[in-house]
Write an enzyme that holds these catalytic residues in place. Structure first.
Site, PDB file in Angstrom:
ATOM      1  N   CYS A  51      68.659 -10.614 -97.393  1.00 29.17           N
ATOM      2  CA  CYS A  51      68.192 -11.655 -98.313  1.00 29.17           C
ATOM      3  C   CYS A  51      67.745 -11.025 -99.633  1.00 29.17           C
ATOM      4  O   CYS A  51      66.910 -10.127 -99.632  1.00 29.17           O
ATOM      5  CB  CYS A  51      67.029 -12.408 -97.666  1.00 29.17           C
ATOM      6  SG  CYS A  51      66.270 -13.626 -98.760  1.00 29.17           S
ATOM      7  N   CYS A  54      63.803 -11.418-100.024  1.00 27.98           N
ATOM      8  CA  CYS A  54      62.757 -10.744 -99.244  1.00 27.98           C
ATOM      9  C   CYS A  54      63.274  -9.552 -98.431  1.00 27.98           C
ATOM     10  O   CYS A  54      62.509  -8.949 -97.679  1.00 27.98           O
ATOM     11  CB  CYS A  54      62.071 -11.732 -98.306  1.00 27.98           C
ATOM     12  SG  CYS A  54      63.102 -12.220 -96.903  1.00 27.98           S
ATOM     13  N   CYS A  99      66.651 -18.726 -95.686  1.00 27.41           N
ATOM     14  CA  CYS A  99      66.068 -17.546 -95.047  1.00 27.41           C
ATOM     15  C   CYS A  99      64.813 -17.951 -94.278  1.00 27.41           C
ATOM     16  O   CYS A  99      63.951 -18.642 -94.815  1.00 27.41           O
ATOM     17  CB  CYS A  99      65.734 -16.513 -96.127  1.00 27.41           C
ATOM     18  SG  CYS A  99      64.808 -15.092 -95.503  1.00 27.41           S
ATOM     19  N   CYS A 102      61.483 -16.130 -96.153  1.00 27.67           N
ATOM     20  CA  CYS A 102      60.957 -16.494 -97.476  1.00 27.67           C
ATOM     21  C   CYS A 102      61.372 -17.889 -97.921  1.00 27.67           C
ATOM     22  O   CYS A 102      60.930 -18.349 -98.973  1.00 27.67           O
ATOM     23  CB  CYS A 102      61.355 -15.459 -98.532  1.00 27.67           C
ATOM     24  SG  CYS A 102      63.089 -15.513 -99.010  1.00 27.67           S
ATOM     25  N   CYS A 122      78.488 -20.880 -94.870  1.00 23.54           N
ATOM     26  CA  CYS A 122      79.076 -20.733 -96.198  1.00 23.54           C
ATOM     27  C   CYS A 122      77.943 -20.350 -97.146  1.00 23.54           C
ATOM     28  O   CYS A 122      77.084 -21.174 -97.472  1.00 23.54           O
ATOM     29  CB  CYS A 122      79.705 -22.071 -96.595  1.00 23.54           C
ATOM     30  SG  CYS A 122      80.556 -22.026 -98.166  1.00 23.54           S
TER      31      CYS A 122
HETATM   32 ZN   LIG Z   1      64.373 -14.156 -97.580  1.00 24.43          ZN
END
Ligand SMILES: [Zn+2]
Length: 133
Positions: A51, A54, A99, A102, A122
């Site tokens: 990510c 984060c 995510c 975060c 996607c």
């Molecule tokens: Zn994240």
């Protein structure tokens, strides 16, 4: 979705400092990158996608497949790394993917992926960083 439910929270100015304007538009304002615009769409090396908000590992390269859509696509995430909400924007009902750590928006998941899951995550490539093995 409330930001304080996530383990990692940042003030808006912290997000703006951490993310590029394009990343901010996608991850914090639920934008969508232009298909085919991200080099990670073509990434075929072994490694892990994390990510950009984060650094949590989200997808392994072995979970990636070529969907032909122009967006990096995966049939499964790293266990527990993503969460979903129902997205009713633009007159469509879609499942939004973010995510789990975060809360940053990543993309959508559709039920037309390959085995073994039958799912197609996607994902906007700008929301990801890639680390080759
Ligand atoms: Zn994240």
């Amino acid at each position: 979705m409330k930001d304080d439910q996530f383990a990692v929270t940042r003030a808006d100015e912290e997000w703006r400092a951490r993310l590029t304007p394009e990343q901010y538009a996608v991850m914090r304002e639920h934008g969508t990158e232009r298909p085919g615009s991200c080099a990670l769409n073509e990434e075929k090396r072994a490694g892990v996608f994390t990510c950009a908000g984060c650094d949590q590992p989200l997808f392994a390269s072995r979970q990636k497949f070529d969907s032909g859509t122009g967006w990096p696509s995966f049939f499964d995430p790293v266990e527990g790394s993503v969460a979903t909400t129902v997205d009713r924007s633009y007159g469509m009902v879609r499942t939004e993917v973010h995510c789990s750590r975060c809360g940053s928006h990543l993309g959508h998941v559709f039920p037309d992926g390959p085995p073994p899951t039958g799912l197609r995550y996607c994902i906007n490539g700008v929301a990801l960083n890639f680390f080759p093995e």
